[in-house]
Write a protein that holds these residues in place. Sequence first.
Motif, short mmCIF file in Angstrom:
data_model
loop_
_atom_site.label_atom_id
_atom_site.label_comp_id
_atom_site.label_asym_id
_atom_site.label_seq_id
_atom_site.Cartn_x
_atom_site.Cartn_y
_atom_site.Cartn_z
N MET A 46 0.85 -1.18 0.00
CA MET A 46 0.00 0.00 0.00
C MET A 46 0.89 1.24 0.00
N ALA A 47 0.52 2.21 -0.81
CA ALA A 47 1.31 3.43 -0.94
C ALA A 47 1.17 4.30 0.30
N GLN A 48 2.28 4.89 0.68
CA GLN A 48 2.25 5.80 1.82
C GLN A 48 1.85 7.18 1.34
N LYS A 49 1.18 7.93 2.22
CA LYS A 49 0.82 9.30 1.90
C LYS A 49 2.09 10.14 1.90
N LYS A 50 2.26 10.93 0.88
CA LYS A 50 3.45 11.77 0.76
C LYS A 50 3.39 12.88 1.81
N PRO A 51 4.38 12.96 2.69
CA PRO A 51 4.37 14.01 3.70
C PRO A 51 4.66 15.37 3.06
N GLN A 82 16.97 -5.39 -6.98
CA GLN A 82 15.75 -5.88 -6.35
C GLN A 82 14.79 -4.73 -6.04
N LEU A 83 15.07 -3.56 -6.58
CA LEU A 83 14.28 -2.38 -6.28
C LEU A 83 12.97 -2.40 -7.07
N GLU A 84 11.85 -2.32 -6.34
CA GLU A 84 10.55 -2.35 -6.99
C GLU A 84 10.15 -0.97 -7.52
N ARG A 85 10.41 0.06 -6.74
CA ARG A 85 10.03 1.42 -7.13
C ARG A 85 11.26 2.33 -7.10
N PRO A 86 11.94 2.48 -8.22
CA PRO A 86 13.14 3.33 -8.24
C PRO A 86 12.84 4.78 -7.86
N ALA A 87 11.64 5.25 -8.09
CA ALA A 87 11.30 6.64 -7.76
C ALA A 87 11.29 6.87 -6.26
N GLU A 129 12.08 10.19 -3.66
CA GLU A 129 11.12 10.66 -2.66
C GLU A 129 11.76 10.72 -1.27
N VAL A 130 12.49 9.66 -0.92
CA VAL A 130 13.13 9.60 0.40
C VAL A 130 14.19 10.69 0.52
N ARG A 131 14.96 10.87 -0.53
CA ARG A 131 16.01 11.89 -0.50
C ARG A 131 15.41 13.28 -0.29
N ARG A 132 14.30 13.56 -0.96
CA ARG A 132 13.65 14.87 -0.82
C ARG A 132 13.00 15.04 0.55
N ASP A 133 12.44 13.96 1.09
CA ASP A 133 11.86 14.04 2.44
C ASP A 133 12.94 14.33 3.47
N ILE A 134 14.11 13.71 3.30
CA ILE A 134 15.23 13.97 4.20
C ILE A 134 15.62 15.46 4.11
N ALA A 135 15.66 15.99 2.90
CA ALA A 135 16.01 17.40 2.71
C ALA A 135 14.96 18.31 3.36
N ARG A 136 13.68 17.95 3.25
CA ARG A 136 12.62 18.75 3.87
C ARG A 136 12.81 18.82 5.39
N ILE A 137 13.09 17.67 5.99
CA ILE A 137 13.26 17.63 7.44
C ILE A 137 14.48 18.44 7.86
N LYS A 138 15.58 18.28 7.15
CA LYS A 138 16.79 19.03 7.50
C LYS A 138 16.57 20.54 7.34
N THR A 139 15.80 20.93 6.33
CA THR A 139 15.49 22.34 6.13
C THR A 139 14.68 22.88 7.29
N LEU A 140 13.67 22.12 7.71
CA LEU A 140 12.86 22.54 8.85
C LEU A 140 13.69 22.66 10.12
N GLN A 141 14.57 21.69 10.34
CA GLN A 141 15.42 21.74 11.53
C GLN A 141 16.32 22.97 11.51
N THR A 142 16.86 23.30 10.34
CA THR A 142 17.72 24.47 10.21
C THR A 142 16.93 25.75 10.45
N GLU A 143 15.71 25.81 9.91
CA GLU A 143 14.86 26.99 10.13
C GLU A 143 14.55 27.17 11.61
#
Length: 79
Positions: free
Chosen positions: A1-6, A41-46, A50-64
């Motif tokens: 099941m797909a996760q909701k994009k934060p 063995q990667l099912e969803r290369p995209a 997504e994970v890389r961008r989510d990590i960047a979002r969190i780091k940006t928020l922490q810096t702010e």
Amino acid sequence: MAQKKPTAEDMRTKTDDQLSEQLVDLKKEQFNLRFQAATNQLERPARIKEVRRDIARIKTLQTERQATAKSAAGTKEKA
């Protein structure tokens, strides 16, 4: 099941501890995705992107938040 994009708004409502915990989880997932990609063995290369961008979002928020706290502390000292 797909996760909701934060979204950034969803992340802004989280506490610093929750963001740190989510960051650790995403880094673990990123690590596992890299291994899956290396062994073809990667099912969803995209998902890597997504994970890389989510990590960047969190780091940006922490810096702010750190910058806001630092400027708030600076204004208290001047007063």
